[in-house]
Scaffold this motif. Structure first.
Motif, PDB file in Angstrom:
ATOM      1  N   HIS A 136       0.841  -1.198   0.000  1.00 31.10           N
ATOM      2  CA  HIS A 136       0.000   0.000   0.000  1.00 31.10           C
ATOM      3  C   HIS A 136       0.877   1.249   0.000  1.00 31.10           C
ATOM      4  O   HIS A 136       1.730   1.419   0.869  1.00 31.10           O
ATOM      5  N   ARG A 170      -2.564   3.205  -9.748  1.00 33.21           N
ATOM      6  CA  ARG A 170      -3.795   2.518  -9.329  1.00 33.21           C
ATOM      7  C   ARG A 170      -4.421   1.772 -10.506  1.00 33.21           C
ATOM      8  O   ARG A 170      -4.806   0.601 -10.379  1.00 33.21           O
ATOM      9  N   LYS A 179      -2.312  -1.076  -3.568  1.00 34.42           N
ATOM     10  CA  LYS A 179      -3.290  -0.036  -3.280  1.00 34.42           C
ATOM     11  C   LYS A 179      -2.570   1.315  -3.213  1.00 34.42           C
ATOM     12  O   LYS A 179      -1.407   1.386  -2.791  1.00 34.42           O
ATOM     13  N   GLU A 234     -10.216   0.149  -1.163  1.00 37.51           N
ATOM     14  CA  GLU A 234      -9.137   1.109  -1.415  1.00 37.51           C
ATOM     15  C   GLU A 234      -9.678   2.525  -1.257  1.00 37.51           C
ATOM     16  O   GLU A 234     -10.615   2.917  -1.951  1.00 37.51           O
TER      17      GLU A 234
END
Length: 246
Positions: A136, A170, A179, A234
């Protein structure tokens, strides 16, 4: 919020402001935090504070404009804790000025830190995330990229460039591996004004900071919220402003 005991989180710009507040909050939540910034003494003080409260923290002196430094930050997370789950890119500078002032050195510095620094983080962490099967990127952007104002043209441009990079990443990562989250704060009580060389603009920014700016922990709460979501959720973008900010 759930416990973050299973999370390893690296944070750039961790020696002050939003980065330091994020380190404190995530450390309290149980995450192992890897703190990166140029000011090693401040990092060590913060790490001792986190460890003193029962948390886990290590430090790495880095300049995000140096790709090798950012790779060392990521590698420290993997070496010390076995993985890296989240990279919070909070390092940023804002020596803003009117375009007519032609402060080219300041323009270059903002591009190097605000844009290249984020790209260096993506370059360093992406192979680790891909190897693990997930990761992430949480990046502190700015409302200066949402509302263009005088003196902030280049600063806002760097932030909008980062926003574009994150959205592109993304869209390239819809297999569920990566993410991305862009968090855009407005006025926050940080050291943002310290890099401004124009006395009048520095005074104006300082007045706003004193009168209505948010505490950095308010932004750190948003970082925690974004990380705390189930993996299939997300949080792409969040804007956080004082309610009285125009």
């Amino acid at each position: 919020m759930a416990s973050f005991d299973d999370k390893v989180i690296a944070i750039t710009g961790a020696s002050s402001g939003i980065g330091a507040a994020t380190a404190r909050r995530l450390g309290r939540a149980g995450a192992a935090v890897v703190l990166g910034a140029r000011r090693k003494d401040r990092l060590e003080t913060l790490a001792e504070e986190i460890r003193g409260a029962g948390g886990r923290a290590v430090t790495v002196a880095i300049d995000v404009a140096d790709a090798d430094d950012v790779r060392r930050l990521v590698q420290t997370a993997v070496t010390d804790f076995g993985r890296l789950d989240v990279l919070v890119s909070s390092a940023g500078i804002g020596p803003i000025s009117p375009m007519a002032a032609r402060r080219a050195a300041d323009w270059d510095a903002m591009i190097d830190v605000n844009l290249r620094g984020v790209l260096h983080g993506i370059d360093a962490a992406l192979p680790v995330f891909e190897h693990q099967g997930r990761g992430h990127f949480v990046t502190i952007v700015s409302t200066a990229g949402l509302k263009i104002t005088p003196t902030m043209a280049v600063y806002g441009a760097t932030k909008n460039a980062v926003r574009t990079v994150l959205e592109g990443l993304r869209q390239e990562s819809t297999d569920g591996t990566i993410k991305t989250t862009a968090i855009s704060p407005g006025y926050v009580r940080t050291e943002f004004g310290d890099s401004i060389t124009d006395p009048a603009i520095r005074a104006q920014i300082g007045q706003g900071m004193a009168e209505f700016a948010l505490d950095p922990d308010q932004v750190a709460r948003a970082v925690e919220y974004a990380i705390d979501q189930p993996w299939e959720v997300e949080i792409g973008e969040l804007s956080i402003r004082p309610t009285v900010q125009g």
